[in-house]
Design an enzyme around this catalytic site. Structure first.
Site, PDB file in Angstrom:
ATOM      1  N   GLU A  26       0.838  -1.213   0.000  1.00  0.00           N
ATOM      2  CA  GLU A  26       0.000   0.000   0.000  1.00  0.00           C
ATOM      3  C   GLU A  26       0.866   1.254   0.000  1.00  0.00           C
ATOM      4  O   GLU A  26       0.556   2.238  -0.662  1.00  0.00           O
ATOM      5  CB  GLU A  26      -0.922   0.028   1.229  1.00  0.00           C
ATOM      6  CG  GLU A  26      -1.930  -1.117   1.297  1.00  0.00           C
ATOM      7  CD  GLU A  26      -3.066  -1.010   0.289  1.00  0.00           C
ATOM      8  OE1 GLU A  26      -3.112  -0.045  -0.480  1.00  0.00           O
ATOM      9  OE2 GLU A  26      -3.907  -1.930   0.276  1.00  0.00           O
ATOM     10  N   ARG A  55       0.546   3.779  -3.230  1.00  0.00           N
ATOM     11  CA  ARG A  55      -0.084   5.083  -2.964  1.00  0.00           C
ATOM     12  C   ARG A  55       0.955   6.179  -2.779  1.00  0.00           C
ATOM     13  O   ARG A  55       0.841   7.256  -3.369  1.00  0.00           O
ATOM     14  CB  ARG A  55      -0.958   5.004  -1.715  1.00  0.00           C
ATOM     15  CG  ARG A  55      -2.081   3.986  -1.849  1.00  0.00           C
ATOM     16  CD  ARG A  55      -2.986   4.002  -0.631  1.00  0.00           C
ATOM     17  NE  ARG A  55      -3.767   2.775  -0.564  1.00  0.00           N
ATOM     18  CZ  ARG A  55      -5.036   2.711  -0.203  1.00  0.00           C
ATOM     19  NH1 ARG A  55      -5.689   3.781   0.156  1.00  0.00           N
ATOM     20  NH2 ARG A  55      -5.670   1.553  -0.172  1.00  0.00           N
ATOM     21  N   ASP A  77      -4.676 -10.030  -8.200  1.00  0.00           N
ATOM     22  CA  ASP A  77      -4.950  -9.018  -9.233  1.00  0.00           C
ATOM     23  C   ASP A  77      -3.770  -8.260  -9.850  1.00  0.00           C
ATOM     24  O   ASP A  77      -3.378  -8.484 -10.990  1.00  0.00           O
ATOM     25  CB  ASP A  77      -6.021  -8.026  -8.736  1.00  0.00           C
ATOM     26  CG  ASP A  77      -5.738  -7.408  -7.351  1.00  0.00           C
ATOM     27  OD1 ASP A  77      -4.647  -7.613  -6.813  1.00  0.00           O
ATOM     28  OD2 ASP A  77      -6.618  -6.703  -6.823  1.00  0.00           O
ATOM     29  N   GLU A 122     -12.311   0.036  -9.879  1.00  0.00           N
ATOM     30  CA  GLU A 122     -11.893  -0.910 -10.931  1.00  0.00           C
ATOM     31  C   GLU A 122     -12.809  -0.939 -12.148  1.00  0.00           C
ATOM     32  O   GLU A 122     -12.351  -1.056 -13.288  1.00  0.00           O
ATOM     33  CB  GLU A 122     -11.751  -2.331 -10.357  1.00  0.00           C
ATOM     34  CG  GLU A 122     -10.586  -2.513  -9.396  1.00  0.00           C
ATOM     35  CD  GLU A 122     -10.816  -1.930  -8.001  1.00  0.00           C
ATOM     36  OE1 GLU A 122     -11.977  -1.588  -7.682  1.00  0.00           O
ATOM     37  OE2 GLU A 122      -9.849  -1.813  -7.235  1.00  0.00           O
ATOM     38  N   THR A 158      -1.118   0.680 -10.221  1.00  0.00           N
ATOM     39  CA  THR A 158      -2.382   0.077  -9.807  1.00  0.00           C
ATOM     40  C   THR A 158      -3.218   1.008  -8.917  1.00  0.00           C
ATOM     41  O   THR A 158      -4.363   0.706  -8.605  1.00  0.00           O
ATOM     42  CB  THR A 158      -2.143  -1.293  -9.120  1.00  0.00           C
ATOM     43  OG1 THR A 158      -3.390  -1.989  -9.074  1.00  0.00           O
ATOM     44  CG2 THR A 158      -1.565  -1.120  -7.723  1.00  0.00           C
TER      45      THR A 158
HETATM   46  C1  DMJ Z   1      -6.485   0.371  -4.675  1.00  0.00           C
HETATM   47  O1  DMJ Z   1      -5.687   0.662  -3.594  1.00  0.00           O
HETATM   48  C2  DMJ Z   1      -5.700  -0.256  -5.803  1.00  0.00           C
HETATM   49  O2  DMJ Z   1      -6.419  -0.185  -6.972  1.00  0.00           O
HETATM   50  C3  DMJ Z   1      -5.338  -1.682  -5.522  1.00  0.00           C
HETATM   51  O3  DMJ Z   1      -4.688  -2.275  -6.616  1.00  0.00           O
HETATM   52  C4  DMJ Z   1      -6.577  -2.458  -5.202  1.00  0.00           C
HETATM   53  N1  DMJ Z   1      -7.417  -1.852  -4.227  1.00  0.00           N
HETATM   54  C5  DMJ Z   1      -7.653  -0.435  -4.233  1.00  0.00           C
HETATM   55  C6  DMJ Z   1      -8.910   0.054  -4.893  1.00  0.00           C
HETATM   56  O4  DMJ Z   1      -9.982  -0.748  -4.858  1.00  0.00           O
END
Ligand code: DMJ
Length: 623
Positions: free
Chosen positions: A243, A247, A376, A510, A596
């Site tokens: 995370e 982020r 994912d 998503e 992501t």
């Molecule tokens: C986000 O932090 C990112 O997209 C991550 O890859 C998956 N979960 C969340 C959003 O749903």
């Protein structure tokens, strides 16, 4: 006198009344005319203000668009020698090279060329059907006649900007410097992923969205906070490596690419350095959690006998590789390259990657496979590492192609009523369930197909569209028109959550991410329509006077709100929606690749904002 007077009085009275009636009538007609007139004026004003706001919108884009490679070209001096401008951007190419590389780029479209799409036009603009398009993944949209057109939907896009302002201003008001906002209770929120410290997650995550939207004042206050307050020194936070990377490191890297401001490069490196102790394992596969002070690292107790998680350790490559390139320090790339090698060499059951891997033994944990939670973004980063490298990291593309082939074969299925979905696989058993998280894979399949032509291309594009359609179905089958956390396919239901713990919606992006990618690749109006449906639903159910909340049950007419404004709502959800209604020339997909968390990173060799650190000159051996 008196009789005379009494005779003239009624006459005067009648005359007066007639006069008043005429006056009223004239005034009425004038008023009506005026009303009509003011309507017309208002209409004209609206038309004018539409064009003004269009101009305003364009002006708002200036800080981004003006610096955009396409427009920078026009600003380049005509001199050819190696130039300061390019060097300042950390780009070692000469002006001549940049000019040459950019020469195929279509100029920014003129406002007068704004058109509204119709079904017919989207036909010939489908890059899959129209190989004549010079830049199928980006640049300004071009008709087969070579005419540049702009595809901005100003009104809808302006609405997304207002949503961003609402989310940001309330965060600022009630939770500034904290991680997230609780809109109902008007106080801060901090999930455990932030290690219970005030790291300004919403600021760092949301700042590039503000920048893209041209919200300059807000952008500056965020930058200012980062400069004065953001530091991981002297705190003992237990951070999620994944995370924090997607982020915080990702957010800083994008800001650095956008602006060239060294502050962001320093911060990105500072954060990544705090994560490095997590990589000290026998295999080089990092642990999930690391303490910023002690460097102690560990895995989650619940993760299959001390395993690391595929979607976590497999989602570091883009950020770490880019960080090496802009700092000139190869260490970060080496760390993720080690992970790559482990995953390349390990035996894969049925060609698939289980979600858990033990970092000490290098052995797989439970054989659960998923394109949703826990799996994912690993697959996402294989494709995107190849894209980011300017399509030179062939190893990544091969690993992606092999993994997707196995997923197509073993996990992608079609429901009795024709909905395409990706199941989870537990050992040999398919669980006919799809996480909301897996909805990004509609865009992923499509992007993979659009960037390499082979015998699977058409099928993959079809699956990408099919998955996106299924995710849309999961939204419109709920009375709130927002999709649940997970949905199932059985005799009883299709694309619907069945268990109470999977009926919530936490402002996830998503599905909109796939709408955005599919829109860029096909220009099929339906993706914008679906995005707009979702905007209306977000406004109706998730908006509160003090920010946006998730919902506890999307199947209730009046669902309870969860009181959390997730940082990814600003980083991803609103960004993808904004881009959905923007022109293709805003962050073209052949120059930028999204991490992501929707932080766009520049593509090597295609984007002058790559800002690679200058290669040190060889030591002089003159003496
Ligand atoms: C986000 O932090 C990112 O997209 C991550 O890859 C998956 N979960 C969340 C959003 O749903």
């Amino acid at each position: 006198m008196c009789p005379k007077t009494s005779k003239t009085t009624p006459l005067l009275l009648i005359g007066g009344i007639v006069f008043v009636i005429i006056l009223v009538a004239i005034t009425g007609v004038t008023l009506i005319n005026n009303i009509n007139l003011s309507n017309i004026i208002r209409l004209n004003e609206k038309v004018a203000s539409d064009s003004v706001s269009a101009t305003d919108n364009q002006i708002k884009e200036l800080n981004y668009v003006n610096n955009h490679p396409k427009n920078l070209l026009a600003k380049l001096p005509s001199a050819t020698p190696a130039n300061n401008e390019a060097n300042e951007a950390g780009d070692s190419r000469s002006l001549e090279q940049i000019r040459h590389e950019m020469s195929s780029v279509v100029p920014e479209p003129k406002l007068s060329a704004v058109i509204w799409r119709d079904g017919q036009k989207s036909q010939f603009l489908d890059p899959m059907k129209s190989p004549t398009l010079a830049l199928p993944l980006g640049g300004a949209t071009v008709t087969p006649g070579g005419e540049a057109v702009s595809l901005i939907d100003y009104e809808k896009r302006a609405q997304i900007v207002k949503m961003m302002e609402h989310a940001w201003h309330n965060y600022k008001l009630y939770a500034w410097g904290k991680n997230e906002l609780r809109p109902l209770s008007q106080r801060p929120h901090s999930g455990s992923i932030f290690g219970s410290y005030d790291l300004g997650a919403t600021i760092v995550d949301g700042l590039d969205t503000l920048y893209i939207m041209g919200l300059e004042k807000e952008y500056k206050e965020g930058r200012d906070w980062i400069e004065r307050r953001f530091s991981l020194d002297n705190i003992s936070a237990e951070l999620s490596v994944f995370e924090t990377n997607i982020r915080f490191v990702g957010g800083m890297l994008t800001l650095y690419a956008f602006t060239g401001d060294p502050l962001y490069k320093e911060k990105a490196q500072h954060i990544a350095d705090k994560l490095l102790p997590a990589f000290q394992t026998p295999t080089g596969i990092p642990y999930a959690l690391v303490n910023t002070k002690t460097g102690m690292a560990k895995n989650y107790g619940w993760a299959s006998g001390g395993s690391s998680i595929l979607s976590e350790f497999g989602t570091l490559h883009l950020e770490f590789a880019y960080l090496s390139d802009i700092t000139g320090n190869p260490l970060y790339r080496e760390r993720v390259q080690t992970i790559r090698q482990v995953l390349k060499e390990i035996e894969k059951p049925k060609g698939l990657y289980p979600n858990f891997l033990n970092p000490k033994t290098g052995k797989w944990g439970q054989q659960h496979m998923s394109l949703g939670a826990l799996g994912d973004s690993y697959y996402e980063y294989l494709l995107k590492a190849w894209l980011q490298s300017g399509q030179t990291d062939e190893e990544a593309r091969e690993m992606y192609d092999e993994a997707m082939l196995a997923i197509m074969d073993k996990m992608v299925r079609t429901s009795p009523n024709g909905l395409t979905y990706v199941s989870d696989l537990k050992f040999d058993r398919l669980e006919h369930k799809m996480d909301h998280l897996a909805c990004f894979s509609g865009g992923l399949f499509a992007l993979g197909a659009a960037t390499r032509q082979n015998q699977h291309t058409d099928k993959y594009m079809e699956v990408g569209k099919g998955i996106t359609n299924t995710c849309h179905e999961s939204y419109i089958r709920a009375p709130t028109q927002l999709g649940p956390e997970a949905f199932r396919f059985s005799d009883a239901a299709e694309a619907r959550a069945l268990r109470s713990q999977e009926k919530y919606y936490i402002l996830r992006p998503e599905t909109f991410e796939s709408y955005f990618v599919l829109w860029r690749l096909t220009h099929d109006q339906k993706y914008r329509d679906w995005g707009w449906e979702a905007v209306l639903a977000l406004e109706k159910h998730c908006r509160t006077p003090h920010g946006y909340c998730g919902l506890r049950n999307v199947y209730q007419q009046e669902p309870q709100k969860d009181d959390v404004q997730q940082s990814f709502f600003l980083a991803e959800t609103l960004k993808y929606l904004y881009l959905l209604f923007s022109d293709d020339s805003v962050l073209p997909l052949d120059e930028w690749v999204f991490n992501t968390e929707a932080h766009p990173l520049p593509i090597k060799g295609a984007n002058i904002y790559y800002r690679k650190a200058p290669v040190p000159l060889p030591a002089s051996n003159a003496s």
